[in-house]
Write an enzyme that holds these catalytic residues in place. Sequence first.
Site, PDB file in Angstrom:
ATOM      1  N   SER A 154      40.203 -46.266   0.471  1.00 56.21           N
ATOM      2  CA  SER A 154      40.266 -46.297  -0.986  1.00 56.21           C
ATOM      3  C   SER A 154      39.349 -47.366  -1.590  1.00 56.21           C
ATOM      4  CB  SER A 154      41.719 -46.497  -1.415  1.00 56.21           C
ATOM      5  OG  SER A 154      41.885 -46.348  -2.793  1.00 56.21           O
TER       6      SER A 154
ATOM      7  N   ASP B 177      37.039 -45.241  -7.850  1.00 55.56           N
ATOM      8  CA  ASP B 177      37.085 -46.094  -6.671  1.00 55.56           C
ATOM      9  C   ASP B 177      36.475 -45.353  -5.487  1.00 55.56           C
ATOM     10  OD1 ASP B 177      39.112 -44.282  -6.174  1.00 55.56           O
ATOM     11  OD2 ASP B 177      40.491 -45.755  -5.341  1.00 55.56           O
TER      12      ASP B 177
ATOM     13  N   ASP C  53      37.464 -43.650  -2.951  1.00 57.32           N
ATOM     14  CA  ASP C  53      37.854 -42.295  -2.556  1.00 57.32           C
ATOM     15  C   ASP C  53      38.135 -41.390  -3.746  1.00 57.32           C
ATOM     16  OD1 ASP C  53      40.315 -43.435  -3.284  1.00 57.32           O
ATOM     17  OD2 ASP C  53      41.426 -42.280  -1.799  1.00 57.32           O
TER      18      ASP C  53
ATOM     19  N   ASP D 145      40.238 -41.415  -6.371  1.00 56.73           N
ATOM     20  CA  ASP D 145      41.537 -41.082  -6.950  1.00 56.73           C
ATOM     21  C   ASP D 145      41.962 -42.036  -8.054  1.00 56.73           C
ATOM     22  OD1 ASP D 145      42.208 -43.295  -5.421  1.00 56.73           O
ATOM     23  OD2 ASP D 145      43.790 -42.307  -4.275  1.00 56.73           O
TER      24      ASP D 145
END
Length: 447
Positions: A101, A239, A241, A243
């Site tokens: 993440s 960010d 990833d 999400d």
Amino acid sequence: MSRKYFGTDGVRGRFGEGAITPEFVLKLGWAVGRILGTESKSRVLIGKDTRISGYLLESALEAGLTAAGVNITLLGPMPTPSVAYLTRTLHAQAGIVISASHNPYTDNGIKFFSADGLKLPDQVESAIEAEMEKPLTTVDSANLGRAEKMDAEGRYIEFCKSTIPLKTRFNGMKIVVDCSNGAAYNIAPYVFDEMGADVIAIGNQPNGFNINDGVGSTHPEHLKAAVLEHGADLGIALDGDGDRLIMVDDQGNEVDGDEILYIIACSRMREGELKGAVVGTLMSNLGLEHALREHGVVFERTNVGDRYIMERLFKKGWVLGGEQSGHIICLDRTTTGDGIVSALQVLAEVHATGRSLRELSAGMSKYPQKLTNIHLGGTSAQEIMESDLVKRSVREAEVEMGSSGRVLLRPSGTEPLMRVMVEGSDGEQVEVLSSQIASTVEALVTG
């Protein structure tokens, strides 16, 4: 429920240590295949972000899953929410994302989605952990799994666009999109470009080592500068990833997850689509709660973490929740937090109302918030929470602020820290009361 390997967001850690070694990940892939790949012609999707370690961990997962007789579809770099969506629509048994993440490239992690695009239930995680304790055995040659690659960017782009009204166009709008040198680098700019916006893409040159490095939602200063430099209407920062979402208005002011959640809630109210209450966390700004109350909307809080927000939404049958960090969940559009989808909801409201991002976010006044982290040393968190001195200090602060403020005292879930958070309408009062409570806690720790 205690977990040996799984945390609240899959398995995470520093690459090469603990649970994030090739040997462990191979065994994990095998265990997942044994538990989730029980149907004939089972298929598991694997996506990843742009970390250099993703290549190695992807290969380890592939080896473990195929050893268990499961077929694999390799998606390459794709945002976490896209894997949730594709798992559901391609009727796969599970989806896996290799990503840490918003963490630096030296970390990595593995997230899992069930066949319906949701995070794995506790009982499934427990079954996988139990399988991990067994010796690895490979199926016979005739039943080994196969691996194939799929270019799925186009499918996901079209899905994102479908989450707002069909005739919505962003023509004449200039947008800066910061992809965090992460998984959305080859998707996010195209979504907004195809909607008619003039897109300036930054953080879209991943090299395996620069994910989240001075860019993205955890470093919005880069986006603020770009919005002002290009005279853009607004900026979008994802960010690593994809999400989470943080936005910036035309004057370079940050619009965080609380404000984004407020704008989307107002949009749903205007459209008559808001179902039930809005869910935030213990860290959500009190200004959000009060602003929603003025619109007659109930606001409920959960523990910090999108998993807890999701649990509350499902339990109550509600659709909208989110975190201050920018993890927004729109269950009326998708099954998980999605930075691109959330940004589209905000831009659609800008288009529908003719009001700027700055004007929309002005409906919510953020209260000053002071967070102090105190190292516990040899003192237990429970001892602090049960201390009469600390309780009295907190109670006195709450009485002084009344309904215009609040105090939150909670231990960190990952570090030996006690977090003291005070927020209220009076910034000076917040500073004084925060200092008083923190001093009381520190005195208890130092003896």
